[in-house]
Each structure stands twice: as structure tokens, then as C-alpha cells.
Scaffold this active site. Structure first.
Site, short mmCIF file in Angstrom:
data_model
loop_
_atom_site.label_atom_id
_atom_site.label_comp_id
_atom_site.label_asym_id
_atom_site.label_seq_id
_atom_site.Cartn_x
_atom_site.Cartn_y
_atom_site.Cartn_z
CB THR A 222 -0.88 -0.03 1.28
OG1 THR A 222 -1.87 -0.99 0.94
CG2 THR A 222 -1.71 1.34 1.57
N GLY A 252 -11.11 -1.18 2.68
CA GLY A 252 -10.12 -1.29 3.88
C GLY A 252 -10.40 0.13 4.39
CG ASP A 253 -6.73 1.41 6.46
OD1 ASP A 253 -6.54 0.13 5.52
OD2 ASP A 253 -5.48 1.79 6.94
N GLY A 274 -1.43 -1.05 6.78
CA GLY A 274 -1.54 -2.27 7.72
C GLY A 274 -2.65 -2.83 7.62
N GLY A 276 -6.16 -3.44 7.73
CA GLY A 276 -7.12 -2.22 7.41
C GLY A 276 -8.33 -2.17 8.37
N1 ASP Z 1 -4.26 -1.12 4.74
C1 ASP Z 1 -4.59 -1.72 3.59
C2 ASP Z 1 -6.13 -2.19 3.39
O1 ASP Z 1 -6.46 -3.04 4.63
C3 ASP Z 1 -3.62 -2.79 3.29
C4 ASP Z 1 -2.25 -2.55 3.65
O2 ASP Z 1 -2.02 -1.32 4.18
O3 ASP Z 1 -1.17 -3.24 3.50
O4 ASP Z 1 -6.57 -2.31 2.63
#
Ligand code: ASP
Length: 362
Positions: A222, A252-253, A274, A276
Site C-alpha cells: 500500500t 479497507g482503511d 496495515g 485495514g
Molecule cells: N491497509 C490496507 C488495507 O487494509 C492494506 C495495507 O496497508 O497493506 O486495505
């Protein structure tokens, strides 16, 4: 003469008390009392920072020079794009958009071209951007035909009365506003396909179904950027393909203001990466900003509290890049690693791809 010698021990005591007074009025030099809660900034004098995702770390022992260079080049290319914008007088919004676009076009990162596959072997991309001066924000979720979702997010911010557009409507909006559409094939890469196959294999054996976890497997990726411009204007942006083998329709976040992305002038610009779901439940970047604005913490203490204490209590790992208006950068992570880099006001570019390159992870 002899009768005045009493003054010597009295003076000694007075001097000792005077010396101790400032120390008594200062907080004890423990973790809680020191600036940043005992943690150090990652860098100062920073105008732009990027991350390339948290997750399984690149390990020195099994990373060849070519792979290391490719990740460093990717991060540095993004920082150079942002530097060009800032040098030409562009604002922080333009700088974070330019930086994130470069990472979206680089298949090493899980955003744009290198987006991971969902459970249906499709790609659904999420992105957001936020301007600190007026807390304007724009985001897209679950887009399937946008090459640079961060630009679609900026268009939502600037050309609609809304903050978040999702799915087909968001794809159509992006195309109508001049972003070149791409087919799903554009996002196909061997590395992400292999990750999907491994995730499905793990799921068949009853293991973790979502995300990559084997060493060397690309769980990183990400992307995000934070910047401060010459007017002290802050901006943040985040873009992702989400998590390998995620359910179709999962968001996700990254596209959510206050979870993956947040910017408020005078306080902080932050972009997260991270687990999410946990970053959403913990309102990660808004909490970070509120710890500064309402809790009186500095950016370093706030970032470490969110990443090192609050999110782990909810069961989630990851990292954040957080930049305050004075150029203090904090980039803590609780995952094995977080690819990141920054640009200082004198034009210097620094990339960090191994965990031991970050202060606090030595
Ligand atoms: N935060 C991202 C999600 O959950 C994934 C990531 O940051 O690796 O979509």
C-alpha cells in the site's frame, strides 16, 4: 574570621538546592516525560514523505542488490516527482498526488498497476486524499478501471459535493473527468497472481486466507504520502489494492478519512498502512491527530501511541507516516517493516527499506 566559617557549609547546601530546583520542576527523564514519549523523530526538516506499505519486511539476508535497488528507486522516484511539484511552487495536495501516482505506476507496490487480487481474481482499488487547510477530502473505493485512483480521489474532492464515491459510479466519474480508463488486465502481474495462489492454498489448509504472510511474499505495498508546502499547508494521500484474496466488495482503511488518511493544518498529515479493519475500528489517523490537537502530544508521541499501543490492543499491526507542520516526521511501525522515504527542505532524498534503518528499530 574563624567565627564566619559556618557560612561555607550553608552556601554549599544553598548552591546544591538551587542546582536541583530546575530538575525538580522538569518531568523525570523517563519515557513518559521525554519529548515524543521517549521515541525519536524519524527525521526533521521534512517537506514530503512516502510509504510503500507495512508488512513482511525486506530482510537484508535474503534481499539481493537488484531488489533492494528497485524498492529504493521506486520510493525515490515518488519523492522526486513530489519535489518537482514543490520546487515549482505547487501545493502539498499536488505534491502528494504526484508522489502517489508514481508509486501507483510501479508494479512493485500494491496500488495502481501492482494492485493485489481479490478472492474472485479481480482487482478493486481504494484511494483517498485530504487537504489540511480546510479539511476537504476525496476518495474512491472499489474502483476497477482507474489507472491512478489517487487522481480520481482528488477529482472527487475538487469537483463533487461528496467525499467518497464507490464502485461503478466512481469508475464512470473518473472516466467522465478525463482519467484514462484501463481494463482489469492492466493490473495483472505474476507476483500478485502467485500471492493469490499461495493465499488460496493457505486457506485450503485452514490457514490465514487474507493477505500475504510468507517471508519474501509481497505483503508490502500500500502506498501513501504526506507533505507540507511553503504556506505550511499539509496534505495526505493513500492508495491501495487492499489485501490479497479479500472478499469482493471489501473496503479497507485506505479510502476512509480518519482511518487511512488525515490532514489538518497546524496539526498533522498522516497516511497509514496495515491491517485495514483494525485501522478503521481504531480510527487510526484521526486518533493520531486528536492526540496532538486535544491531547497535547507531539507528532512522535502520538504516532507511537497509535501504532505501538492502541492498534495492537485491537489486534492490528502496521505503520504510519505522520508529518507535523514544522517538518518533524514520525514513521513508526509494529509490523516487521515499513518501506518509506522522505525529502528534506534542502532537497535531500532518503529511502528506508530495511527495518534496521529506522530509528527505534535498531
Ligand atoms: N491497509 C490496507 C488495507 O487494509 C492494506 C495495507 O496497508 O497493506 O486495505
Amino acid at each position: 574570621m574563624r567565627s564566619r566559617l559556618w557560612i561555607v557549609p550553608v552556601l554549599t547546601v544553598l548552591v546544591a538546592v538551587a542546582a536541583a530546583l530546575p530538575a525538580l520542576s522538569r518531568p523525570a527523564p523517563d519515557r513518559a516525560g521525554a519529548p515524543g514519549g521517549g521515541h525519536r523523530p524519524d527525521a526533521t526538516g521534512v517537506v514530503l514523505a512516502v510509504h510503500g506499505g507495512a508488512g513482511t519486511a525486506l530482510r537484508r539476508e535474503d534481499t539481493d542488490a537488484r531488489t533492494e535497488k528497485a524498492y529504493r528507486d521506486g520510493l525515490a522516484g515518488a519523492l522526486r516527482a513530489g519535489r518537482k511539484v514543490l520546487r515549482e511552487g505547487g501545493d502539498s495536495v499536488a505534491a502528494v498526488e504526484a508522489a502517489v501516482r508514481v508509486l501507483e505506476d510501479d508494479e512493485l507496490f500494491n496500488a495502481g498497476k501492482g494492485a493485489v487480487f481479490n478472492e474472485d481474481a479481480g482487482h478493486e482499488l481504494d484511494a483517498s486524499i485530504m487537504r489540511g487547510s480546510d479539511q476537504a477530502a476525496g476518495a474512491v473505493a472499489g474502483v476497477r478501471h482507474v489507472r491512478n485512483p489517487v487522481s480520481a480521489a482528488r477529482l472527487v474532492m475538487e469537483r463533487t459535493p461528496h467525499v467518497l464515491l464507490a464502485g461503478e459510479g466512481a469508475d464512470a466519474f473518473a472516466a467522465r473527468n478525463g482519467l484514462t480508463p484501463v481494463t482489469q488486465d492492466y493490473f495483472w502481474t505474476q507476483a500478485r497472481w502467485d500471492s493469490l495462489m499461495k493465499a488460496k492454498e493457505r486457506a485450503r489448509k485452514g490457514g490465514k486466507a487474507v493477505g500475504g504472510s510468507a517471508p519474501g511474499e509481497a505483503a508490502l505495498g500500500t502506498v501513501g504520502a504526506v507533505a507540507v508546502d511553503r504556506d505550511r499547508g499539509l496534505a495526505a494521500a493513500t492508495s491501495t489494492g487492499g489485501m490479497t484474496n479479500k472478499m469482493a466488495g471489501r473496503v479497507g482503511d485506505s479510502p476512509l478519512v480518519g482511518a487511512g488518511t488525515y490532514a489538518r493544518n497546524g496539526t498533522v498529515a498522516a497516511s497509514a498502512t496495515g491491517a485495514g479493519e483494525v485501522f478503521v475500528r481504531g480510527a487510526a489517523t484521526a486518533t493520531l491527530a486528536h492526540l496532538i490537537e486535544f491531547g497535547g502530544k507531539d507528532v512522535v508521541a502520538a504516532a507511537h501511541e497509535v501504532v505501538g499501543e492502541r492498534l495492537p490492543r485491537l489486534g492490528g499491526k502496521g505503520g504510519v507516516i505522520a508529518l507535523d507542520p514544522r517538518g518533524v516526521l514520525s514513521a513508526p511501525f509494529s509490523s516487521e517493516g515499513m518501506l518509506h522515504g522522505f525529502l528534506t527542505e534542502d532537497g535531500r532524498i532518503v529511502t528506508r527499506v530495511f527495518p534496521d534503518e529506522s530509528p527505534g528499530h535498531r
